[in-house]
Write a protein that holds these residues in place. Structure first.
Motif, PDB file in Angstrom:
ATOM      1  N   LEU A  80     -26.158 -63.049 -87.580  1.00 13.08           N
ATOM      2  CA  LEU A  80     -25.683 -61.694 -87.824  1.00 13.08           C
ATOM      3  C   LEU A  80     -26.566 -61.052 -88.888  1.00 13.08           C
ATOM      4  CD1 LEU A  80     -21.798 -62.201 -87.993  1.00 13.08           C
ATOM      5  CD2 LEU A  80     -23.228 -61.725 -85.991  1.00 13.08           C
ATOM      6  N   GLN A  81     -26.838 -59.778 -88.720  1.00 15.90           N
ATOM      7  CA  GLN A  81     -27.748 -59.066 -89.610  1.00 15.90           C
ATOM      8  C   GLN A  81     -26.999 -57.939 -90.317  1.00 15.90           C
ATOM      9  OE1 GLN A  81     -31.273 -57.536 -87.640  1.00 15.90           O
ATOM     10  NE2 GLN A  81     -31.325 -55.770 -89.005  1.00 15.90           N
ATOM     11  N   PRO A  82     -26.853 -58.018 -91.658  1.00 13.87           N
ATOM     12  CA  PRO A  82     -26.173 -56.927 -92.369  1.00 13.87           C
ATOM     13  C   PRO A  82     -27.030 -55.679 -92.387  1.00 13.87           C
ATOM     14  CG  PRO A  82     -27.077 -58.497 -93.927  1.00 13.87           C
ATOM     15  CD  PRO A  82     -27.312 -59.086 -92.563  1.00 13.87           C
ATOM     16  N   LEU A  83     -26.394 -54.525 -92.321  1.00 19.21           N
ATOM     17  CA  LEU A  83     -27.116 -53.266 -92.341  1.00 19.21           C
ATOM     18  C   LEU A  83     -27.177 -52.719 -93.763  1.00 19.21           C
ATOM     19  CD1 LEU A  83     -25.707 -51.472 -89.169  1.00 19.21           C
ATOM     20  CD2 LEU A  83     -27.703 -52.954 -89.376  1.00 19.21           C
ATOM     21  N   GLU A  84     -28.387 -52.407 -94.217  1.00 14.54           N
ATOM     22  CA  GLU A  84     -28.550 -51.836 -95.551  1.00 14.54           C
ATOM     23  C   GLU A  84     -27.911 -50.451 -95.611  1.00 14.54           C
ATOM     24  OE1 GLU A  84     -32.175 -50.516 -98.585  1.00 14.54           O
ATOM     25  OE2 GLU A  84     -32.580 -51.800 -96.852  1.00 14.54           O
ATOM     26  N   THR A  85     -28.090 -49.677 -94.543  1.00  8.50           N
ATOM     27  CA  THR A  85     -27.439 -48.378 -94.415  1.00  8.50           C
ATOM     28  C   THR A  85     -26.477 -48.452 -93.247  1.00  8.50           C
ATOM     29  OG1 THR A  85     -29.362 -47.201 -95.292  1.00  8.50           O
ATOM     30  CG2 THR A  85     -27.765 -45.911 -94.030  1.00  8.50           C
ATOM     31  N   ALA A  86     -25.183 -48.328 -93.529  1.00 10.15           N
ATOM     32  CA  ALA A  86     -24.193 -48.430 -92.458  1.00 10.15           C
ATOM     33  C   ALA A  86     -24.308 -47.264 -91.495  1.00 10.15           C
ATOM     34  CB  ALA A  86     -22.789 -48.482 -93.057  1.00 10.15           C
ATOM     35  N   CYS A  87     -24.515 -46.054 -92.022  1.00  8.04           N
ATOM     36  CA  CYS A  87     -24.599 -44.879 -91.155  1.00  8.04           C
ATOM     37  C   CYS A  87     -25.190 -43.721 -91.941  1.00  8.04           C
ATOM     38  CB  CYS A  87     -23.196 -44.502 -90.648  1.00  8.04           C
ATOM     39  SG  CYS A  87     -23.187 -43.192 -89.395  1.00  8.04           S
ATOM     40  N   ARG A  88     -25.976 -42.884 -91.260  1.00  9.79           N
ATOM     41  CA  ARG A  88     -26.426 -41.618 -91.827  1.00  9.79           C
ATOM     42  C   ARG A  88     -25.553 -40.503 -91.254  1.00  9.79           C
ATOM     43  NH1 ARG A  88     -32.532 -39.421 -92.382  1.00  9.79           N
ATOM     44  NH2 ARG A  88     -32.217 -40.544 -94.352  1.00  9.79           N
ATOM     45  N   TYR A  89     -24.919 -39.734 -92.135  1.00  8.76           N
ATOM     46  CA  TYR A  89     -24.051 -38.632 -91.731  1.00  8.76           C
ATOM     47  C   TYR A  89     -24.745 -37.309 -92.033  1.00  8.76           C
ATOM     48  CZ  TYR A  89     -20.336 -42.151 -91.592  1.00  8.76           C
ATOM     49  OH  TYR A  89     -19.583 -43.268 -91.314  1.00  8.76           O
ATOM     50  N   ARG A  90     -24.742 -36.416 -91.047  1.00  6.52           N
ATOM     51  CA  ARG A  90     -25.269 -35.062 -91.222  1.00  6.52           C
ATOM     52  C   ARG A  90     -24.095 -34.096 -91.091  1.00  6.52           C
ATOM     53  NH1 ARG A  90     -31.092 -34.617 -89.714  1.00  6.52           N
ATOM     54  NH2 ARG A  90     -31.882 -36.728 -89.433  1.00  6.52           N
ATOM     55  N   PHE A  91     -23.762 -33.418 -92.185  1.00  2.61           N
ATOM     56  CA  PHE A  91     -22.617 -32.521 -92.212  1.00  2.61           C
ATOM     57  C   PHE A  91     -23.027 -31.114 -91.787  1.00  2.61           C
ATOM     58  CE2 PHE A  91     -21.536 -35.981 -95.090  1.00  2.61           C
ATOM     59  CZ  PHE A  91     -20.229 -36.280 -94.702  1.00  2.61           C
ATOM     60  N   PRO A  92     -22.052 -30.284 -91.388  1.00  2.00           N
ATOM     61  CA  PRO A  92     -22.389 -28.940 -90.894  1.00  2.00           C
ATOM     62  C   PRO A  92     -23.154 -28.080 -91.889  1.00  2.00           C
ATOM     63  CG  PRO A  92     -20.135 -29.504 -90.292  1.00  2.00           C
ATOM     64  CD  PRO A  92     -20.616 -30.598 -91.198  1.00  2.00           C
ATOM     65  N   ASP A  93     -22.977 -28.332 -93.193  1.00  2.03           N
ATOM     66  CA  ASP A  93     -23.695 -27.513 -94.182  1.00  2.03           C
ATOM     67  C   ASP A  93     -25.118 -28.010 -94.431  1.00  2.03           C
ATOM     68  OD1 ASP A  93     -23.312 -29.838 -95.614  1.00  2.03           O
ATOM     69  OD2 ASP A  93     -22.250 -28.909 -97.299  1.00  2.03           O
ATOM     70  N   GLY A  94     -25.554 -29.027 -93.670  1.00  5.03           N
ATOM     71  CA  GLY A  94     -26.900 -29.556 -93.822  1.00  5.03           C
ATOM     72  C   GLY A  94     -27.008 -30.756 -94.734  1.00  5.03           C
ATOM     73  N   THR A  95     -25.930 -31.094 -95.436  1.00 11.23           N
ATOM     74  CA  THR A  95     -25.946 -32.263 -96.315  1.00 11.23           C
ATOM     75  C   THR A  95     -26.156 -33.534 -95.509  1.00 11.23           C
ATOM     76  OG1 THR A  95     -24.411 -31.165 -97.820  1.00 11.23           O
ATOM     77  CG2 THR A  95     -24.645 -33.552 -98.041  1.00 11.23           C
ATOM     78  N   VAL A  96     -26.950 -34.443 -96.046  1.00 15.78           N
ATOM     79  CA  VAL A  96     -27.184 -35.743 -95.420  1.00 15.78           C
ATOM     80  C   VAL A  96     -26.700 -36.829 -96.376  1.00 15.78           C
ATOM     81  CG1 VAL A  96     -28.917 -37.368 -94.571  1.00 15.78           C
ATOM     82  CG2 VAL A  96     -29.140 -34.917 -94.073  1.00 15.78           C
ATOM     83  N   LEU A  97     -25.879 -37.724 -95.843  1.00 19.23           N
ATOM     84  CA  LEU A  97     -25.356 -38.854 -96.615  1.00 19.23           C
ATOM     85  C   LEU A  97     -25.766 -40.148 -95.936  1.00 19.23           C
ATOM     86  CD1 LEU A  97     -23.441 -40.400 -98.604  1.00 19.23           C
ATOM     87  CD2 LEU A  97     -21.589 -39.923 -96.964  1.00 19.23           C
ATOM     88  N   ASP A  98     -26.488 -40.993 -96.640  1.00 14.92           N
ATOM     89  CA  ASP A  98     -26.771 -42.342 -96.170  1.00 14.92           C
ATOM     90  C   ASP A  98     -25.728 -43.271 -96.788  1.00 14.92           C
ATOM     91  OD1 ASP A  98     -28.929 -41.751 -94.574  1.00 14.92           O
ATOM     92  OD2 ASP A  98     -30.416 -42.113 -96.137  1.00 14.92           O
TER      93      ASP A  98
END
Length: 494
Positions: A80-98
């Motif tokens: 099994l391989q752990p993910l360093e970044t679980a998910c990148r989220y792009r919100f409607p206002d343009g904000t990006v959350l890793d």
């Protein structure tokens, strides 16, 4: 030695077969398709491999427990391989959350992406979610569910206050999360059970808690390898797996399940039948006619979970900065939930859907210099009688173009690099897995009593048991494997 027939070679059926075979039972698994895995499927073409169902493993300890209970440990057969970044989220206002895979890094990441104090909001909410988890996971997820469990919980005032059965997931989130982007992030976790956060119980706060407490994981080569490895373990313990073998009836004698009848007329005798098929199909088509079965099938049909519209995209380049999972949020989540889970006559393909993209970056899953993208948007179940008819001529291709356009408008345009695409509608999923309407999770978790309305693992027919995502405790890889553990305990040793 008891004879056990397991109907369905999805992960639930295979996990039950492995546990029961290891316990000394004579186990035969019968599967109507020519492949194992059920919704944990795979598709291969031109050197590309796609997971067509789950693309993320959470609660890995459940899989580890399965292998520890049946022989050699998981690490000896499947990395099994752990993910360093679980998910990148792009919100409607343009904000990006890793979103980090490491729980300790989540607070600082939220503060950096969304602003100071957001990490503290999320952390306080997860503290509450942890208390809900502590109160509910043993009686509600790891045990056969009964009304006694509700009574036992009701006697513990603190637990009832923490679980807040009178509140919805969105209502609970509003008490802690003051940033609308955090509330949208929480809303998404309702879709993990095919539900609407405006109606789903507050107890679903445990979903982000367990994901972040135990990490997000990938299986090199694709998550379908989980099904293959569990199948291998079952066979090693003596189980037989028969593919392209359709069951048309669960046979009873003196009111007890005594085997199954196959499409070619063959009768497979059994002391125990374990059904890993969709519960609505089981009670509506396979068990002997009975008013209780009909009522259950009708109720499940009315409470179907959402489905999914899927694109499998083969590209000739490694696109953008790589992130295993990305979510491109809509600016109107309520309209999306209305479209996929609203009143039957108002359901429709969503105009501005949230788009989920999985691109594993796994060299075993794509040719050199190329990338395969699994794209999913929430969709209403296939329902030609009063909802969305996904077989309507031209609809699938038209909506596929719309999804690609939506991705491009949100900064993720894959069309210049597209080699080919495969389209999978809810109707296709329903046909492939014999699931009503292609509902991914069977029934939704909408309403405070939803945990008690999901079909129990012990059926009303003695000798007949249920595993899989449409039965207790629910859908998703960990819960499906927990259903197999529960059934194994109910059946007992040989």
């Amino acid at each position: 030695m008891s004879r056990v027939v397991v109907v369905g070679a999805g992960l639930g059926g295979l996990a039950a077969a492995a546990r029961l075979a290891a316990a000394g039972h004579d186990v035969t698994v019968v599967e109507q398709s020519d492949a194992i895995g059920g919704k944990l499927g795979t598709f291969r073409r031109d050197g590309f491999t796609f997971d067509t169902g789950p693309s993320l493993l959470t609660m890995p300890y459940v899989l580890e427990d399965l292998f520890a209970a049946t022989g050699d440990p998981l690490a000896s057969v499947l990395p099994l391989q752990p993910l360093e970044t679980a998910c990148r989220y792009r919100f409607p206002d343009g904000t990006v959350l890793d979103m980090p895979g490491d729980a300790g890094a989540i607070g600082p990441a939220l503060d950096t992406a969304l602003g100071p104090g957001r990490g503290a909001q999320w952390s306080t909410f997860l503290d509450r979610a942890e208390r809900i988890w502590d109160a509910t996971h043993e009686p509600f997820l790891e045990s056969p569910i009964t009304l006694r469990d509700m009574a036992r919980l009701s006697r513990r005032l603190t637990d009832v206050r923490d679980v807040a059965p009178w509140q919805t997931l969105r209502g609970l989130g509003a008490s802690y999360l003051h940033d609308p982007r955090l509330r949208q992030l929480l809303d998404r976790y309702a879709t993990y059970t095919g539900s609407d956060p405006r109606r789903a119980p507050a107890a679903l706060a445990t979903v982000p808690y367990v994901e972040q407490a135990h990490g997000s994981w990938h299986v090199p080569g694709g998550l379908h390898r989980i099904a293959e490895t569990v199948r291998d373990r079952a066979v090693e313990r003596g189980a037989t797996v028969r593919l392209s073998t359709e069951v048309v009836e669960v046979v009873t004698a003196a009111g007890r399940a005594c085997g199954v009848r196959l499409a070619d007329g063959e009768l497979l005798a059994a002391d125990v039948v374990v059904a890993g098929v969709d519960a609505a199909q089981l009670y509506g088509r396979l068990v002997p006619p009975d008013p209780r079965a009909w009522r259950t099938a009708a109720r499940l049909d009315r409470s179907r979970s959402l489905s999914g519209f899927v694109l499998l995209l083969a590209t000739d380049a490694l696109l953008y900065e790589h992130r295993h999972h990305q979510v491109l949020f809509t600016d109107d989540y309520d309209a999306e939930f209305d479209g996929v889970l609203g009143p039957r006559g108002r359901r429709r393909p969503v105009e501005a859907p949230t788009v989920y993209v999985s691109s594993p970056g796994d060299p075993a899953m794509a040719p050199d210099g190329a990338e395969g993208l699994f794209v999913l948007v929430n969709a209403a179940p296939h329902d030609p009688r009063g909802g969305v008819d996904w077989d309507e001529p031209g609809l699938a291709d038209e909506y596929a173009e719309h999804v690609l356009d939506t991705m491009a408008r949100r900064g993720f345009d894959v069309r210049p690099h597209l080699r080919w695409r495969e389209v999978r509608t809810p109707a296709d999923l329903g046909r492939a897995t014999l699931t009503g309407g292609g509902a991914i999770y069977g029934s939704s978790s909408n309403g405070p009593r939803s945990a008690f309305l999901r079909p129990a693992n012990r059926s009303p027919v003695p000798g007949l048991f249920l595993v899989g995502g449409s039965a207790h405790p629910g859908g998703g890889l960990p819960l499906v494997m927990l259903s197999a553990e529960i059934v194994s305990g109910l059946v007992g040793p040989s």
